[in-house]
Design an enzyme around this catalytic site. Structure first.
Site, PDB file in Angstrom:
ATOM      1  N   GLY A 114       0.094   4.837   4.423  1.00 24.83           N
ATOM      2  CA  GLY A 114       0.648   5.664   5.487  1.00 24.83           C
ATOM      3  C   GLY A 114      -0.270   6.762   5.958  1.00 24.83           C
ATOM      4  N   GLY A 116      -2.861   6.570   8.033  1.00 26.35           N
ATOM      5  CA  GLY A 116      -3.501   6.374   9.324  1.00 26.35           C
ATOM      6  C   GLY A 116      -4.710   5.470   9.268  1.00 26.35           C
ATOM      7  CG  LEU A 117      -7.466   5.643   6.595  1.00 27.95           C
ATOM      8  CD1 LEU A 117      -8.304   5.766   5.326  1.00 27.95           C
ATOM      9  CD2 LEU A 117      -8.308   6.002   7.816  1.00 27.95           C
ATOM     10  CB  ALA A 121      -2.583  -3.459   9.845  1.00 34.47           C
ATOM     11  CB  ALA A 122      -5.222  -3.773   5.243  1.00 32.50           C
ATOM     12  CG  ASP A 164      -3.117  -0.238  13.194  1.00 35.47           C
ATOM     13  OD1 ASP A 164      -3.710   0.203  14.200  1.00 35.47           O
ATOM     14  OD2 ASP A 164      -2.495   0.479  12.396  1.00 35.47           O
TER      15      ASP A 164
END
Length: 337
Positions: A114, A116-117, A121-122, A164
């Protein structure tokens, strides 16, 4: 056991505005989520996660839609931790044409959850890829990116963008504008990340921007301006030689746009005191530019600085728990031994 990994990302420009069809330029970074999958003989799902910046947990639930995970932790934590995985496995079942497929799933990640990186999605990208490959099949990266987007969109109530998941699946730098997604070439930028240890609520932050945009014309103009500066940044990258170290002039110009982008995001109410502190610490250390990355509300900032000054400044910045340099991940999702 079949394992896939997928990289996290930072936004150079365009978060939030991308939800409304404006362009965004994220780039993948070498911080990865790794998902290992083993097919089961029944229709159940078992998820073990020890490294998602949480205390670690194991949950198991059935494949029926009315069955929910039964675990003694707060419901919001369960939803955050299992929602993306559940939707990812649903996409994998659809790709395999086997709606009853069960899986044992193990998740490890060095991407702050959480922050912002692009951690979710990963995980989604790696989970779909690993689940499909665990059954002896394969999935094209473009299809994988689309399926991962569908999974995220479902969890986020239709407010997700393709940025993302496409970036995580493909690697490198990408451009996303609505449904138009494509890789772009970019030089190896000197990225420095600051992390405040927190996490914003993506759904709440996106909804807040939407409400502001619907109520005030100036907020809608702000979103469009983010799109305009993203196009400027994309043009700068297009004119650079990806095989050469970026020039000081290029870094200065990109940094100016990043600074402007952060100001616009702050005006939309998605920054926070800790993010602003880290941004100003980076600027005072003479970083070429600095901005929040991702949904905001807490989490990470990204800065440009070829020296060590910004990283050191962030390490002493109030509220910054971690600072590190991030390399561009030229490879997206991949199989791991």
């Amino acid at each position: 056991m079949t394992t896939s990994s997928a990289p996290g990302k930072v936004y150079l420009f365009g978060e939030h505005a991308v939800v409304y069809g404006e362009p965004a330029v994220p780039c993948a970074i070498e911080r990865r989520a790794r998902v290992s999958v083993e097919p089961r003989d029944d229709h159940r799902v078992r998820v073990e996660a020890d490294e998602l910046t949480l205390d670690g947990f194991t949950v198991e639930w059935g494949g029926d839609t009315d069955e929910q995970p039964d675990v003694d932790v707060p419901s919001n934590l369960v939803e955050a931790a299992t929602g993306y995985v559940d939707e990812a496995l649903g996409q994998a079942r659809d790709a395999l044409d086997d709606p009853e497929a069960g899986f044992d799933v193990t998740i490890e990640s060095d991407i702050p959850l959480g922050g912002g990186l692009g951690s979710s999605a990963a995980v989604v990208v790696a989970a779909i890829d690993a689940a499909v490959r665990s059954r002896g099949e394969s999935i094209d990266p473009e299809e994988l990116a689309d399926r991962a987007y569908q999974a995220e969109s479902t969890v986020q109530g239709g407010e997700a963008s393709r940025a993302d998941t496409y970036c995580s699946a493909m690697g490198g730098a990408v451009r996303v504008e609505g449904d138009d997604t494509r890789p772009i070439e970019a030089p190896e930028l000197p990225l420095v990340i600051g992390y405040d240890g927190g996490a914003g609520d993506t759904g709440e932050l996106v909804a807040g921007v939407r409400a502001l945009k619907d109520e005030y014309e100036f907020a809608a103009d702000t979103v469009e301006t983010i799109g305009d500066l993203t196009r400027e940044g994309e043009q700068l990258l297009a004119e650079a030689d990806p095989g050469e170290e970026p020039s000081p002039v290029l870094l200065d110009e990109l940094g100016d746009l990043m600074d402007f982008n952060h100001g616009l995001l702050s005006a939309l109410g998605v920054s926070s005191r800790s993010l602003d502190r880290m941004v100003w610490s980076a600027r005072e250390a003479e970083a070429e530019g600095a901005k929040l990355t991702g949904a905001g509300g807490g989490g990470c900032i990204v800065a440009l600085d070829r020296t060590q000054a910004t990283r050191r400044a962030l390490e002493y910045s109030p509220g910054c728990e971690q600072a590190f340099r991030a390399e561009l991940a030229t490879e997206g999702v991949r199989a791991e031994e």
